[in-house]
Design an enzyme around this catalytic site. Structure first.
Site, PDB file in Angstrom:
ATOM      1  N   CYS A   2      26.715  24.498  10.508  1.00 51.99           N
ATOM      2  CA  CYS A   2      27.762  25.517  10.482  1.00 51.99           C
ATOM      3  C   CYS A   2      28.852  25.154  11.497  1.00 51.99           C
ATOM      4  O   CYS A   2      28.629  24.415  12.438  1.00 51.99           O
ATOM      5  CB  CYS A   2      27.274  26.912  10.821  1.00 51.99           C
ATOM      6  N   ARG A  27      30.778  20.524   8.475  1.00 54.25           N
ATOM      7  CA  ARG A  27      29.554  21.017   9.117  1.00 54.25           C
ATOM      8  C   ARG A  27      28.761  21.969   8.214  1.00 54.25           C
ATOM      9  O   ARG A  27      27.665  22.406   8.557  1.00 54.25           O
ATOM     10  CB  ARG A  27      29.906  21.760  10.409  1.00 54.25           C
ATOM     11  N   TRP A  74      26.357  26.534   6.558  1.00 54.63           N
ATOM     12  CA  TRP A  74      25.369  25.724   5.839  1.00 54.63           C
ATOM     13  C   TRP A  74      24.077  26.517   5.961  1.00 54.63           C
ATOM     14  O   TRP A  74      23.480  26.599   7.029  1.00 54.63           O
ATOM     15  CB  TRP A  74      25.231  24.350   6.475  1.00 54.63           C
ATOM     16  N   ASN A 100      26.376  29.259  15.387  1.00 49.65           N
ATOM     17  CA  ASN A 100      25.943  27.951  14.904  1.00 49.65           C
ATOM     18  C   ASN A 100      24.634  27.622  15.615  1.00 49.65           C
ATOM     19  O   ASN A 100      24.570  27.707  16.830  1.00 49.65           O
ATOM     20  CB  ASN A 100      27.031  26.929  15.257  1.00 49.65           C
ATOM     21  N   GLY A 101      23.593  27.284  14.842  1.00 47.30           N
ATOM     22  CA  GLY A 101      22.303  26.975  15.460  1.00 47.30           C
ATOM     23  C   GLY A 101      21.226  27.861  14.860  1.00 47.30           C
ATOM     24  O   GLY A 101      21.414  28.423  13.776  1.00 47.30           O
ATOM     25  N   GLU A 488      21.662   1.446   1.944  1.00 47.12           N
ATOM     26  CA  GLU A 488      22.882   2.218   2.201  1.00 47.12           C
ATOM     27  C   GLU A 488      23.682   2.430   0.905  1.00 47.12           C
ATOM     28  O   GLU A 488      24.225   3.509   0.661  1.00 47.12           O
ATOM     29  CB  GLU A 488      23.711   1.482   3.275  1.00 47.12           C
ATOM     30  N   LYS A 492      24.585   6.094  -0.733  1.00 44.60           N
ATOM     31  CA  LYS A 492      25.936   6.579  -1.052  1.00 44.60           C
ATOM     32  C   LYS A 492      25.968   7.151  -2.465  1.00 44.60           C
ATOM     33  O   LYS A 492      26.552   8.203  -2.713  1.00 44.60           O
ATOM     34  CB  LYS A 492      26.987   5.450  -0.947  1.00 44.60           C
ATOM     35  N   GLU A 495      24.007  10.533  -2.584  1.00 40.31           N
ATOM     36  CA  GLU A 495      24.542  11.721  -1.924  1.00 40.31           C
ATOM     37  C   GLU A 495      25.857  12.199  -2.516  1.00 40.31           C
ATOM     38  O   GLU A 495      26.105  13.400  -2.501  1.00 40.31           O
ATOM     39  CB  GLU A 495      24.617  11.551  -0.401  1.00 40.31           C
ATOM     40  N   HIS A 511       6.454  -5.762  -7.510  1.00 40.16           N
ATOM     41  CA  HIS A 511       5.173  -5.101  -7.236  1.00 40.16           C
ATOM     42  C   HIS A 511       5.109  -3.681  -7.785  1.00 40.16           C
ATOM     43  O   HIS A 511       4.150  -2.974  -7.515  1.00 40.16           O
ATOM     44  CB  HIS A 511       4.917  -5.063  -5.724  1.00 40.16           C
ATOM     45  N   LYS A 611      27.754  17.441   7.396  1.00 34.04           N
ATOM     46  CA  LYS A 611      27.995  16.190   8.124  1.00 34.04           C
ATOM     47  C   LYS A 611      27.100  16.060   9.346  1.00 34.04           C
ATOM     48  O   LYS A 611      26.617  14.987   9.661  1.00 34.04           O
ATOM     49  CB  LYS A 611      29.468  16.174   8.549  1.00 34.04           C
TER      50      LYS A 611
HETATM   51  C1  F6R Z   1      24.925   9.562   5.111  1.00 32.86           C
HETATM   52  C2  F6R Z   1      25.130  10.266   6.357  1.00 32.86           C
HETATM   53  C3  F6R Z   1      23.934  10.866   7.005  1.00 32.86           C
HETATM   54  C4  F6R Z   1      23.918  10.516   8.498  1.00 32.86           C
HETATM   55  C5  F6R Z   1      22.728  11.184   9.192  1.00 32.86           C
HETATM   56  C6  F6R Z   1      22.747  10.888  10.682  1.00 32.86           C
HETATM   57  O1  F6R Z   1      26.128   9.124   4.561  1.00 32.86           O
HETATM   58  O2  F6R Z   1      26.200  10.368   6.861  1.00 32.86           O
HETATM   59  O3  F6R Z   1      22.774  10.446   6.387  1.00 32.86           O
HETATM   60  O4  F6R Z   1      23.823   9.140   8.635  1.00 32.86           O
HETATM   61  O5  F6R Z   1      22.782  12.560   9.009  1.00 32.86           O
HETATM   62  O6  F6R Z   1      23.905  11.367  11.271  1.00 32.86           O
HETATM   63  P1  F6R Z   1      24.413  10.878  12.678  1.00 32.86           P
HETATM   64  O7  F6R Z   1      24.737   9.434  12.581  1.00 32.86           O
HETATM   65  O8  F6R Z   1      25.597  11.728  12.985  1.00 32.86           O
HETATM   66  O9  F6R Z   1      23.280  11.109  13.636  1.00 32.86           O
END
Ligand code: F6R
Length: 616
Positions: A2, A27, A74, A100-101, A488, A492, A495, A511, A611
């Protein structure tokens, strides 16, 4: 998670708070709301769904007031409905709170309040706060009503991690803000005061920022702020100039932050290199921040990170083991914090986190410290909690990353970790000055190689994306340094395009996962000319023999690749060979972006995500 914001100033607060929420959307973005102070009343507007719904509501039901608080959510406790949206109010509506929290003991507090006749409107943990504050405030009535005393009385009753802001209908020019474990900043401008979970939300009304510390409370008015500890001891308010420009937090000419952030990668890498390379007597030298640790004594490294940052750590393991000869472990933070790890003598823990606020990584940092390990952090947000709790910090200089899917922070992490591996090798006496100069010279070409690769792969990527956007699954294969790229790339696509995708070390494919191959399955194979190239060609053959749809990521002049694959995403040959994965991930970022767009997905705010994951 949030985001919270607040404004006190000469203008009507609604539009200013809407812009602030827009900048905090990363957020959380499943519902939003705001509360404005209007002539002795608190006026609340809330809406489930995107911020646009709240904006629309403010058109049909305008709200006036030059002071207010706001929230983008969120959901954790209670579905993302209008009722569960913040702000939450006391029963008489005279106190409003955004939070937030998580309040971990909310259940017990709720029961206690219900026993006194309080009727709850929402399912949130947050709603206990305004009720408790209203009750505490009523107890200060003899003294004429003291909001600060009321908030101070409630804080010790709350357990968990929180940042919250409170307004009182009786105090139309005042916001009280509290921080314990979740980020909160106070902004000061020429004519307004603001507060927010992150700097971009303070712009352009504030030009100075104060980072509230855990255990501190801010009493904000139009003219300034007084900071004190929860117990009431005064704290000097120290503001720093805000260095981020308002342009850095807008999309500019791009259709999304994700597209902008992918395109920014050459500049980000240039900036990072400029901060770490110094020319002395005509030769390139590595300069690194002082990490507060004698690297020559390090005998073991543990990386702690989540997901994309963890993928960067997998590459760092290779860099450090090859260059500095030090064994490296890579830990998923959510596992490390609970698995009773051992502290190896001579060990060093390195936390990697774009945001610097990820709850699991932060808890792991605290655990590593308790185990007696020195902890350093690689973060993009220098004011973050992880940065502040680590003994040394390596900044990323990637600039604000707003798209939820990490792109520019990932490639910057990989480069920063390579530079860190060089620093370790140097401290161990394993890097001669001429080798250092020659590696750095190669690194200087990387930003242009990123530029060229982004431009060179675009047509092939968008064509393949048009063809494969309807596919409901994909597989990514890579070996050695390209295994993290496969992970990775798959992440992408998952997500932002909501396609089930998995990355595998290509040698593992036969396997089990090979059973997935059909004529409809896109299989994306990472095949640059590295030590694993021949083996990857065998993987291509295996998939082709089973009629899988092959996309090869490799060099434009690779005829084998063109012969075997339906599509080739061309990438440059990295001059700094170990950093080939930085070039390989670029077409996969663009591929995920194009596929997501074709599927009508919101690439900046994918469903169910946020994020900064500040909850478990
Ligand atoms: C994926 C992504 C998330 C972050 C993860 C860790 O694209 O952005 O999976 O990598 O939430 O976040 P940080 O790096 O901020 O600790």
């Amino acid at each position: 998670m949030c985001g919270i914001a607040g404004y006190l100033g000469p203008h009507n607060a609604d539009q200013i708070l809407l812009v602030a929420l827009e900048r905090l959307k990363y957020r959380g973005y499943d519902s939003a709301g705001m509360a404005l102070l209007d002539q002795g009343k608190i006026v609340v507007r809330k809406a489930a769904g995107t911020l646009e719904h709240l904006a629309q509501k403010l058109i049909t039901e305008p709200a006036a007031g030059h002071a207010g608080i706001a929230h983008t959510r969120w959901a954790t406790h209670g579905a993302p409905t209008e009722i569960n949206s913040h702000p939450h109010q006391s029963s008489a509506g005279r106190v409003a709170v955004v939070h937030n929290g998580i309040i971990e003991n909310h259940d017990a507090l709720r029961k206690e309040l219900q026993a006194t006749g309080v009727v709850f409107r929402s399912q949130t943990d947050t709603e206990v706060i305004p009720h408790l504050i209203a009750q505490a405030y009523a107890h200060t009535a003899d003294a004429g009503g003291d909001p600060l005393l009321a908030v101070r009385a409630v804080i010790p009753r709350l357990t968990g991690s929180f940042a919250f802001a409170v307004i009182f209908a009786d105090f139309p020019e005042r916001i009280i803000a509290v921080r314990q474990g979740s980020p909160l900043l106070i902004g000061r401008g020429p004519e307004a005061m603001m507060l927010a979970s992150d700097i971009p939300a303070l712009l352009p009304h504030a030009d100075h920022v104060l980072h509230l510390d855990d255990g501190h409370l801010a009493d904000v008015t139009h003219t300034g702020v007084e900071i004190s500890t929860f117990a009431g001891a005064p704290v000097t308010a120290t503001f720093a100039r805000i260095e981020i420009s308002a342009d850095a937090v807008t999309k500019g000419s791009f259709d999304s932050f994700m597209a902008k952030e992918i395109a920014e990668q050459p500049t980000v890498l240039e900036r990072l290199l400029a901060s770490r390379i110094q020319v002395l007597a005509g030769c390139d030298h590595l300069v690194m921040p002082d990490l507060g640790v004698d690297l020559a004594t390090v005998r073991h490294v543990t990386f702690i990170a989540c997901v994309t940052s963890w993928h960067a750590a997998l590459l760092a393991k290779r860099f450090i083991e090859h260059l500095a000869g030090i064994p490296v472990e890579v830990e998923v933070a959510s596992e490390y914090r609970y698995r009773k790890p051992l502290a190896i003598p001579g060990g060093l823990a390195v936390a990697i986190s774009q945001s610097g606020e990820t709850a699991d990584t932060l808890a792991s940092v605290r655990l590593a410290k308790r185990l007696g390990l020195p902890v350093i952090a690689l973060v993009n947000v220098m004011s973050s909690t992880i940065a502040r709790e680590s003994s040394g910090v390596m900044p990323l200089f990637a600039g604000p990353e707003i798209g939820v899917a990490s792109t520019k922070a990932y490639t910057a992490q990989v480069l920063a970790l390579y530079l860190f591996a060089l620093q370790l090798a140097k401290a161990k006496g394993l890097l001669t000055p001429s080798a250092e100069a020659s590696i750095l010279e190669d690194l200087r070409t990387l930003p242009d190689q990123v530029r060229n690769t982004l431009a060179g792969c675009e047509n092939a990527v968008s064509e393949a994306a048009a063809l494969f956007a309807p596919a409901d699954a994909s597989v990514f294969l890579g070996r050695l340094g390209e295994h993290p790229t496969a992970l990775e790339g798959a992440l992408k696509l998952k997500e932002i395009a909501y396609i089930h995708a998995n990355g595998y070390p290509a040698g593992e494919f036969k396997h089990g996962p090979i059973a997935l191959v059909t004529a409809h399955l896109p299989v994306i194979c990472l095949c640059p000319h590295d030590e694993a190239y021949e083996k990857m060609l065998s993987n291509l053959q295996e998939v082709r023999a089973r009629h899988g749809r092959l996309i090869g990521v490799g060099h434009a002049d690779d005829h084998h690749l063109h012969d075997l694959c339906d599509h080739v995403f061309p990438i440059e040959r990295a001059r700094a060979k170990a950093l080939q994965p930085i070039l390989s991930i670029l077409p996969l970022q663009r591929y995920a972006y194009h596929v997501a767009k074709r599927r009508g997905c919101n690439v900046d705010q994918p469903r169910n995500l946020a994020k900064s994951v500040t909850v478990e």
